[in-house]
Scaffold this motif. Structure first.
Motif, PDB file in Angstrom:
ATOM      1  N   THR A 160      10.675  30.824  24.632  1.00 52.84           N
ATOM      2  CA  THR A 160      10.022  31.916  25.378  1.00 52.84           C
ATOM      3  C   THR A 160      10.095  31.705  26.892  1.00 52.84           C
ATOM      4  N   VAL A 161      10.844  30.689  27.321  1.00 54.34           N
ATOM      5  CA  VAL A 161      10.959  30.384  28.749  1.00 54.34           C
ATOM      6  C   VAL A 161      11.924  31.363  29.397  1.00 54.34           C
ATOM      7  N   SER A 162      11.614  31.810  30.596  1.00 51.74           N
ATOM      8  CA  SER A 162      12.502  32.733  31.313  1.00 51.74           C
ATOM      9  C   SER A 162      13.837  32.068  31.587  1.00 51.74           C
ATOM     10  N   SER A 163      14.863  32.869  31.780  1.00 44.62           N
ATOM     11  CA  SER A 163      16.215  32.345  31.957  1.00 44.62           C
ATOM     12  C   SER A 163      16.319  31.446  33.191  1.00 44.62           C
ATOM     13  N   GLN A 164      15.632  31.813  34.278  1.00 45.73           N
ATOM     14  CA  GLN A 164      15.686  31.004  35.489  1.00 45.73           C
ATOM     15  C   GLN A 164      14.995  29.659  35.283  1.00 45.73           C
ATOM     16  N   THR A 165      13.809  29.693  34.673  1.00 46.83           N
ATOM     17  CA  THR A 165      13.092  28.448  34.387  1.00 46.83           C
ATOM     18  C   THR A 165      13.866  27.593  33.393  1.00 46.83           C
ATOM     19  N   ASN A 166      14.481  28.259  32.419  1.00 48.70           N
ATOM     20  CA  ASN A 166      15.292  27.555  31.426  1.00 48.70           C
ATOM     21  C   ASN A 166      16.414  26.778  32.101  1.00 48.70           C
ATOM     22  N   LEU A 167      17.101  27.424  33.043  1.00 50.25           N
ATOM     23  CA  LEU A 167      18.204  26.772  33.747  1.00 50.25           C
ATOM     24  C   LEU A 167      17.705  25.580  34.554  1.00 50.25           C
ATOM     25  N   ILE A 168      16.584  25.739  35.245  1.00 52.14           N
ATOM     26  CA  ILE A 168      16.030  24.650  36.047  1.00 52.14           C
ATOM     27  C   ILE A 168      15.656  23.467  35.153  1.00 52.14           C
ATOM     28  N   LEU A 169      15.022  23.752  34.014  1.00 52.93           N
ATOM     29  CA  LEU A 169      14.626  22.682  33.103  1.00 52.93           C
ATOM     30  C   LEU A 169      15.833  21.959  32.523  1.00 52.93           C
ATOM     31  N   GLN A 170      16.890  22.700  32.235  1.00 51.18           N
ATOM     32  CA  GLN A 170      18.094  22.055  31.707  1.00 51.18           C
ATOM     33  C   GLN A 170      18.744  21.157  32.762  1.00 51.18           C
ATOM     34  N   ILE A 171      18.776  21.606  34.003  1.00 50.24           N
ATOM     35  CA  ILE A 171      19.348  20.791  35.084  1.00 50.24           C
ATOM     36  C   ILE A 171      18.542  19.505  35.242  1.00 50.24           C
ATOM     37  N   ILE A 172      17.220  19.628  35.219  1.00 48.01           N
ATOM     38  CA  ILE A 172      16.349  18.451  35.330  1.00 48.01           C
ATOM     39  C   ILE A 172      16.598  17.494  34.164  1.00 48.01           C
ATOM     40  N   THR A 173      16.770  18.046  32.976  1.00 49.28           N
ATOM     41  CA  THR A 173      17.008  17.217  31.793  1.00 49.28           C
ATOM     42  C   THR A 173      18.307  16.434  31.914  1.00 49.28           C
ATOM     43  N   TYR A 174      19.364  17.112  32.332  1.00 50.98           N
ATOM     44  CA  TYR A 174      20.659  16.421  32.487  1.00 50.98           C
ATOM     45  C   TYR A 174      20.598  15.364  33.588  1.00 50.98           C
ATOM     46  N   LEU A 175      19.919  15.677  34.693  1.00 47.02           N
ATOM     47  CA  LEU A 175      19.770  14.697  35.772  1.00 47.02           C
ATOM     48  C   LEU A 175      18.976  13.496  35.282  1.00 47.02           C
ATOM     49  N   TYR A 176      17.932  13.756  34.521  1.00 46.32           N
ATOM     50  CA  TYR A 176      17.081  12.690  33.992  1.00 46.32           C
ATOM     51  C   TYR A 176      17.878  11.742  33.094  1.00 46.32           C
ATOM     52  N   VAL A 177      18.570  12.283  32.117  1.00 47.33           N
ATOM     53  CA  VAL A 177      19.266  11.421  31.157  1.00 47.33           C
ATOM     54  C   VAL A 177      20.423  10.687  31.821  1.00 47.33           C
ATOM     55  N   THR A 178      21.098  11.334  32.771  1.00 42.18           N
ATOM     56  CA  THR A 178      22.190  10.665  33.490  1.00 42.18           C
ATOM     57  C   THR A 178      21.659   9.503  34.323  1.00 42.18           C
ATOM     58  N   SER A 179      20.526   9.717  34.993  1.00 41.89           N
ATOM     59  CA  SER A 179      19.940   8.657  35.814  1.00 41.89           C
ATOM     60  C   SER A 179      19.540   7.457  34.968  1.00 41.89           C
ATOM     61  N   ILE A 180      18.953   7.700  33.802  1.00 43.22           N
ATOM     62  CA  ILE A 180      18.505   6.592  32.954  1.00 43.22           C
ATOM     63  C   ILE A 180      19.692   5.806  32.426  1.00 43.22           C
ATOM     64  N   VAL A 181      20.674   6.503  31.872  1.00 44.83           N
ATOM     65  CA  VAL A 181      21.806   5.815  31.225  1.00 44.83           C
ATOM     66  C   VAL A 181      22.651   5.072  32.261  1.00 44.83           C
ATOM     67  N   LEU A 182      23.027   5.748  33.334  1.00 44.12           N
ATOM     68  CA  LEU A 182      23.822   5.078  34.371  1.00 44.12           C
ATOM     69  C   LEU A 182      23.007   3.969  35.034  1.00 44.12           C
ATOM     70  N   GLY A 183      21.712   4.168  35.133  1.00 42.94           N
ATOM     71  CA  GLY A 183      20.858   3.153  35.751  1.00 42.94           C
ATOM     72  C   GLY A 183      20.846   1.846  34.990  1.00 42.94           C
ATOM     73  N   ARG A 184      20.968   1.901  33.663  1.00 42.44           N
ATOM     74  CA  ARG A 184      20.992   0.663  32.879  1.00 42.44           C
ATOM     75  C   ARG A 184      22.245  -0.145  33.189  1.00 42.44           C
ATOM     76  N   LEU A 185      23.350   0.544  33.474  1.00 44.34           N
ATOM     77  CA  LEU A 185      24.584  -0.145  33.867  1.00 44.34           C
ATOM     78  C   LEU A 185      24.480  -0.638  35.301  1.00 44.34           C
ATOM     79  N   TYR A 186      24.007   0.229  36.182  1.00 43.44           N
ATOM     80  CA  TYR A 186      23.902  -0.125  37.595  1.00 43.44           C
ATOM     81  C   TYR A 186      22.989  -1.319  37.797  1.00 43.44           C
ATOM     82  N   CYS A 187      21.871  -1.349  37.085  1.00 43.41           N
ATOM     83  CA  CYS A 187      20.888  -2.421  37.257  1.00 43.41           C
ATOM     84  C   CYS A 187      21.278  -3.702  36.545  1.00 43.41           C
TER      85      CYS A 187
END
Length: 526
Positions: A160-187
């Motif tokens: 039921t999330v609006s399309s604009q909010t949906n897009l923002i949440l998806q971008i945040i989700t991808y940024l989040y998971v990329t930061s965690i996974v790459l961070g384990r290698l970087y650290c």
């Protein structure tokens, strides 16, 4: 002189037969097949770490690593329940519990080490590497499972999330998971194999929850007494079959904690469904909440009161159980009814459990809050650790060192660490064009523990710890074990204590906090 105690870490050959002695063949064989992959990728990881490291990235990845821990989710998941998103909260609990349990299960099953330090430098907020094994990465499992589940929910027809909010949440989700996974290698905490398998495991868990979660919810919320008892029985069986690790690894502690959380959230949801407070929409067993009725001030106060209820439960129940359980366990032990686990001291060998016991906690203590706030306020505070930091690290350091020495003595193509110091241009088993990779490979197996260095730009980014001069001496090997971070003594009563305490936390969240909200005028009229 008598024979040395079997469990005593010692120099020399013990590191070579440690795992073959403690693991059955069906666990030792896959470990030995995967271990060369971890060793092979280590110099490449060190090379990549040196190429991209900056003080800013150090701070960013060390800080965002906290967002992939189960502690982070345990702190904020109750808010979903108290704000009316009971179904989402329950789904995330199932995801995290499965990720922590099964990643810990595999870790203790195969006992694979983290990539060696040096050549890697490990960057953390805690000041030391986790005492757990490295394969697979629990951070990656948690992050990917949550991300997959979130993306599937956002793209489902029921969203039921609006399309604009949906897009923002998806971008945040991808940024989040990329930061965690790459961070384990970087650290320097994990290798590609660790995070790769962790990502696959997390994706499977997220997909399973999205596909089967509604069916499981329906089972829980409509079960009778006999049907709901299947859940605690299944959880107790899973706890019992959790593999015994070869080293003192706290994976089992986390598995028990989340087994308790799952037990509490499922049985607690089932019980709350029959309560007069429960709402039937959007799903049965929803905790009443309406923002328009409460507003931001009452909502914030509601969250504070709920958190205080959880802390009160933990602060009262844990010391009480640690005080009353030892005599009970001693009686059961005399009757032969206990099945002790390795590395846990049995009740007959102690009289009391220390009151100031520092635990490997999933949910923080009340006294930990100031340090958590300090970490949030000062994200640049971190630690850089070089050298072995756990028993698994120490055994891998010694085993790799001995492997190199034997290959040198047998005339193999790989040279010993000492020979490589004197012949930097000598032949290697891997023909590489980049000399830096050869240097990093030469550092493997040479680490002596060094004190973690707090924050910050004074640390040379491209200068891993230089190897000690006498790598094969018995003194150096003993030093590796003498300086590593040793786990504290653990007591057999802690298993039951942890199970009860963590099963009680979601019970308090679902069944205790709502009546307290009503009593204090923070509830919502039906």
């Amino acid at each position: 002189m008598g024979n040395p105690v079997k469990d005593q870490p010692d120099a020399g050959l013990k590191s070579l037969n440690h795992y073959s002695n403690r693991l059955p063949l069906w666990r030792y064989w896959p470990r030995q097949k995967l271990l060369p992959l971890i060793r092979y990728e280590t110099p490449y990881l060190a090379w990549a770490q040196e190429k991209v490291r900056t003080p800013t990235l150090d701070s960013y990845f060390a800080f965002t690593a906290n967002l992939g821990t189960h502690t982070f989710f345990m702190v904020f998941l109750p808010f979903l329940f108290w704000c009316g998103h009971t179904s989402l909260g329950r789904g995330l609990v199932h995801i995290l519990a499965a990720g922590v349990f099964f990643s810990g299960f595999i870790k203790d099953l195969l006992c694979l080490p983290r990539p060696l330090s040096p050549p890697l430098q490990r960057i953390t907020h805690s000041g030391s590497a986790a005492l757990e094994y490295g394969f697979p990465s629990t951070h990656s499992t948690n992050a990917v499972s949550v991300a997959v589940y979130a993306i599937l929910l956002l793209n489902s027809p029921e969203s039921t999330v609006s399309s604009q909010t949906n897009l923002i949440l998806q971008i945040i989700t991808y940024l989040y998971v990329t930061s965690i996974v790459l961070g384990r290698l970087y650290c320097g905490m994990h290798g590609m194999l660790d995070v790769g398998v962790g990502c696959i495991l997390g994706a499977l868990i997220g997909l399973a929850q999205f596909s089967l979660g509604p069916v499981f919810d329906d089972y829980i919320l409509t079960a009778n007494m006999k049907e709901i008892l299947v859940i605690p029985l299944a959880i107790l069986v899973l706890v019992r079959i959790h593999p015994e690790p070869a080293d003192d690894c706290p994976c089992f502690d986390d598995s028990v904690a989340f087994a308790g959380v799952t037990l509490g959230v499922d049985v607690g949801s089932w019980y709350f469904t029959g309560s007069s407070l429960a709402w039937d929409a959007p799903l049965p067993g929803t905790i009443p909440y309406n923002y328009e009725s409460l507003g931001i001030a009452k909502t914030a106060l509601r969250l504070v009161v709920g958190v205080l209820c959880v802390f009160a439960w933990r602060e009262i129940t844990k010391p009480t159980l640690l005080r009353i359980l030892p005599p009970v366990f001693r009686s059961l032990e005399k009757l032969g009814l206990l099945l002790p686990r390795r590395f846990f001291t049995t009740a007959s060998r102690y009289t009391t459990v220390p009151s100031n016991l520092k635990d490997h906690e999933v949910f923080p203590n009340f006294s930990d809050i100031p340090s958590i706030i300090t970490t949030i306020r000062h994200p640049r505070r971190r630690a850089i650790s070089i050298g072995p930091q756990s028993e698994a690290d120490a055994y891998e350091t010694l085993a790799y060192r001995e492997k190199r020495r034997r290959e040198s003595l047998s005339g193999g193509s790989r040279e010993s660490p000492v020979d490589m110091d004197s012949k930097p241009n000598g032949p290697h088993v891997l023909s590489r064009k980049t000399s830096k990779l050869d240097q990093y490979e030469g550092m493997m197996g040479r680490g002596s523990p060094s004190s973690a260095v707090e924050d910050d730009a004074k640390i040379p980014r491209s200068s891993p710890l230089p190897p000690p001069e006498h790598n094969t001496s018995r003194t150096d090997e003993k030093e590796v074990f003498s300086q590593i971070k040793k786990p504290r003594v653990r007591y057999d009563v802690e298993v039951v204590t942890k199970l009860v305490v963590y099963a009680g936390i979601p019970w308090v969240v679902i069944n205790t906090a709502p009546p307290v909200f009503e009593l204090l005028g923070l509830g919502v009229t039906h």
